[in-house]
Design a protein around this motif. Structure first.
Motif, PDB file in Angstrom:
ATOM      1  N   MET A 158     -24.740  -8.430   6.635  1.00 30.08           N
ATOM      2  CA  MET A 158     -23.350  -8.110   6.901  1.00 30.08           C
ATOM      3  C   MET A 158     -23.081  -6.669   6.456  1.00 30.08           C
ATOM      4  N   GLN A 159     -22.483  -5.915   7.339  1.00 28.91           N
ATOM      5  CA  GLN A 159     -22.155  -4.526   7.049  1.00 28.91           C
ATOM      6  C   GLN A 159     -20.811  -4.445   6.334  1.00 28.91           C
ATOM      7  N   ILE A 160     -20.724  -3.606   5.313  1.00 27.66           N
ATOM      8  CA  ILE A 160     -19.475  -3.418   4.580  1.00 27.66           C
ATOM      9  C   ILE A 160     -18.599  -2.440   5.352  1.00 27.66           C
ATOM     10  N   LYS A 161     -17.361  -2.861   5.644  1.00 28.66           N
ATOM     11  CA  LYS A 161     -16.396  -2.005   6.331  1.00 28.66           C
ATOM     12  C   LYS A 161     -15.290  -1.676   5.350  1.00 28.66           C
ATOM     13  N   LEU A 162     -14.972  -0.401   5.233  1.00 26.35           N
ATOM     14  CA  LEU A 162     -13.966   0.052   4.285  1.00 26.35           C
ATOM     15  C   LEU A 162     -12.757   0.612   5.022  1.00 26.35           C
ATOM     16  N   ILE A 163     -11.567   0.344   4.491  1.00 24.03           N
ATOM     17  CA  ILE A 163     -10.316   0.804   5.091  1.00 24.03           C
ATOM     18  C   ILE A 163      -9.576   1.672   4.089  1.00 24.03           C
ATOM     19  N   ASN A 164      -9.151   2.849   4.539  1.00 24.41           N
ATOM     20  CA  ASN A 164      -8.366   3.757   3.708  1.00 24.41           C
ATOM     21  C   ASN A 164      -6.929   3.231   3.659  1.00 24.41           C
ATOM     22  N   ILE A 165      -6.418   2.999   2.438  1.00 24.66           N
ATOM     23  CA  ILE A 165      -5.053   2.487   2.287  1.00 24.66           C
ATOM     24  C   ILE A 165      -4.115   3.557   1.724  1.00 24.66           C
ATOM     25  N   GLY A 166      -4.565   4.799   1.748  1.00 27.83           N
ATOM     26  CA  GLY A 166      -3.733   5.913   1.310  1.00 27.83           C
ATOM     27  C   GLY A 166      -4.167   6.526  -0.002  1.00 27.83           C
ATOM     28  N   PHE A 167      -4.007   7.835  -0.102  1.00 25.12           N
ATOM     29  CA  PHE A 167      -4.296   8.607  -1.306  1.00 25.12           C
ATOM     30  C   PHE A 167      -5.741   8.444  -1.769  1.00 25.12           C
ATOM     31  N   GLY A 168      -6.652   8.289  -0.832  1.00 21.99           N
ATOM     32  CA  GLY A 168      -8.060   8.169  -1.164  1.00 21.99           C
ATOM     33  C   GLY A 168      -8.478   6.800  -1.651  1.00 21.99           C
ATOM     34  N   ASN A 169      -7.590   5.828  -1.591  1.00 19.92           N
ATOM     35  CA  ASN A 169      -7.915   4.467  -2.016  1.00 19.92           C
ATOM     36  C   ASN A 169      -8.456   3.681  -0.825  1.00 19.92           C
ATOM     37  N   ILE A 170      -9.459   2.857  -1.106  1.00 17.15           N
ATOM     38  CA  ILE A 170     -10.160   2.145  -0.045  1.00 17.15           C
ATOM     39  C   ILE A 170     -10.330   0.682  -0.439  1.00 17.15           C
ATOM     40  N   VAL A 171     -10.173  -0.215   0.547  1.00 17.65           N
ATOM     41  CA  VAL A 171     -10.433  -1.636   0.321  1.00 17.65           C
ATOM     42  C   VAL A 171     -11.487  -2.108   1.323  1.00 17.65           C
ATOM     43  N   SER A 172     -12.147  -3.182   0.990  1.00 17.02           N
ATOM     44  CA  SER A 172     -13.140  -3.773   1.875  1.00 17.02           C
ATOM     45  C   SER A 172     -12.429  -4.569   2.966  1.00 17.02           C
ATOM     46  N   ALA A 173     -12.663  -4.192   4.202  1.00 11.86           N
ATOM     47  CA  ALA A 173     -12.009  -4.862   5.332  1.00 11.86           C
ATOM     48  C   ALA A 173     -12.434  -6.322   5.434  1.00 11.86           C
ATOM     49  N   ASN A 174     -13.631  -6.629   4.979  1.00  8.34           N
ATOM     50  CA  ASN A 174     -14.134  -8.003   5.067  1.00  8.34           C
ATOM     51  C   ASN A 174     -13.396  -8.949   4.129  1.00  8.34           C
ATOM     52  N   ARG A 175     -12.731  -8.426   3.116  1.00  8.45           N
ATOM     53  CA  ARG A 175     -12.058  -9.262   2.112  1.00  8.45           C
ATOM     54  C   ARG A 175     -10.558  -9.419   2.368  1.00  8.45           C
ATOM     55  N   VAL A 176     -10.011  -8.676   3.335  1.00 10.26           N
ATOM     56  CA  VAL A 176      -8.565  -8.698   3.593  1.00 10.26           C
ATOM     57  C   VAL A 176      -8.180  -9.959   4.359  1.00 10.26           C
ATOM     58  N   ILE A 177      -7.157 -10.642   3.830  1.00  6.78           N
ATOM     59  CA  ILE A 177      -6.608 -11.818   4.508  1.00  6.78           C
ATOM     60  C   ILE A 177      -5.329 -11.444   5.248  1.00  6.78           C
ATOM     61  N   ALA A 178      -4.463 -10.654   4.590  1.00  8.63           N
ATOM     62  CA  ALA A 178      -3.176 -10.322   5.197  1.00  8.63           C
ATOM     63  C   ALA A 178      -2.715  -8.949   4.744  1.00  8.63           C
ATOM     64  N   ILE A 179      -1.969  -8.282   5.637  1.00 11.08           N
ATOM     65  CA  ILE A 179      -1.299  -7.022   5.331  1.00 11.08           C
ATOM     66  C   ILE A 179       0.166  -7.253   5.677  1.00 11.08           C
ATOM     67  N   VAL A 180       1.030  -7.267   4.659  1.00 11.27           N
ATOM     68  CA  VAL A 180       2.426  -7.648   4.868  1.00 11.27           C
ATOM     69  C   VAL A 180       3.373  -6.626   4.237  1.00 11.27           C
ATOM     70  N   SER A 181       4.625  -6.713   4.638  1.00  9.72           N
ATOM     71  CA  SER A 181       5.677  -5.883   4.074  1.00  9.72           C
ATOM     72  C   SER A 181       6.168  -6.512   2.770  1.00  9.72           C
ATOM     73  N   PRO A 182       6.572  -5.702   1.787  1.00  3.30           N
ATOM     74  CA  PRO A 182       6.985  -6.241   0.486  1.00  3.30           C
ATOM     75  C   PRO A 182       8.451  -6.652   0.412  1.00  3.30           C
ATOM     76  N   GLU A 183       9.144  -6.704   1.521  1.00  2.00           N
ATOM     77  CA  GLU A 183      10.591  -6.901   1.518  1.00  2.00           C
ATOM     78  C   GLU A 183      11.058  -8.317   1.213  1.00  2.00           C
ATOM     79  N   SER A 184      10.311  -9.328   1.619  1.00  2.00           N
ATOM     80  CA  SER A 184      10.810 -10.701   1.487  1.00  2.00           C
ATOM     81  C   SER A 184      10.620 -11.254   0.080  1.00  2.00           C
ATOM     82  N   ALA A 185      11.444 -12.230  -0.252  1.00  2.00           N
ATOM     83  CA  ALA A 185      11.380 -12.861  -1.576  1.00  2.00           C
ATOM     84  C   ALA A 185      10.034 -13.547  -1.839  1.00  2.00           C
TER      85      ALA A 185
END
Length: 92
Positions: free
Chosen positions: A1-28
């Motif tokens: 399995m190839q590791i895929k990295l995603i830039n989340i801003g300011f040089g910070n990176i997360v592993s795309a393979n580990r992401v479950i959800a990307i959501v807005s912080p507005e709701s309770a």
């Protein structure tokens, strides 16, 4: 399995393979998820003091805060998947 990295801003990176959800912080419910992660020491604040615009939830239970819009992170995620797909497909 190839590791895929995603830039989340300011040089910070997360592993795309580990992401479950990307959501807005507005709701309770999302605010509760953030607070629960903070209480369990599972929160990673990658905003550099800026306003949180995206909350990334991983399969390990970690919650990552980003100052980049959720749509921007998702687009980077999609572009990364397309690039890796092109790299795997042989050129005729």
């Amino acid at each position: 399995m190839q590791i895929k990295l995603i830039n989340i801003g300011f040089g910070n990176i997360v592993s795309a393979n580990r992401v479950i959800a990307i959501v807005s912080p507005e709701s309770a419910p999302i605010k509760r998820i953030i607070q629960d992660a903070r209480d369990k020491a599972m929160l990673i604040d990658a905003t550099y003091g800026r306003r949180t615009r995206a909350v990334i939830i991983t399969d390990s239970g970690h919650v990552v805060l980003s100052a980049v819009q959720p749509e921007t992170v998702a687009n980077r995620f999609i572009v990364s998947k397309e690039e890796s797909k092109h790299m795997e497909d042989p050129i005729d």
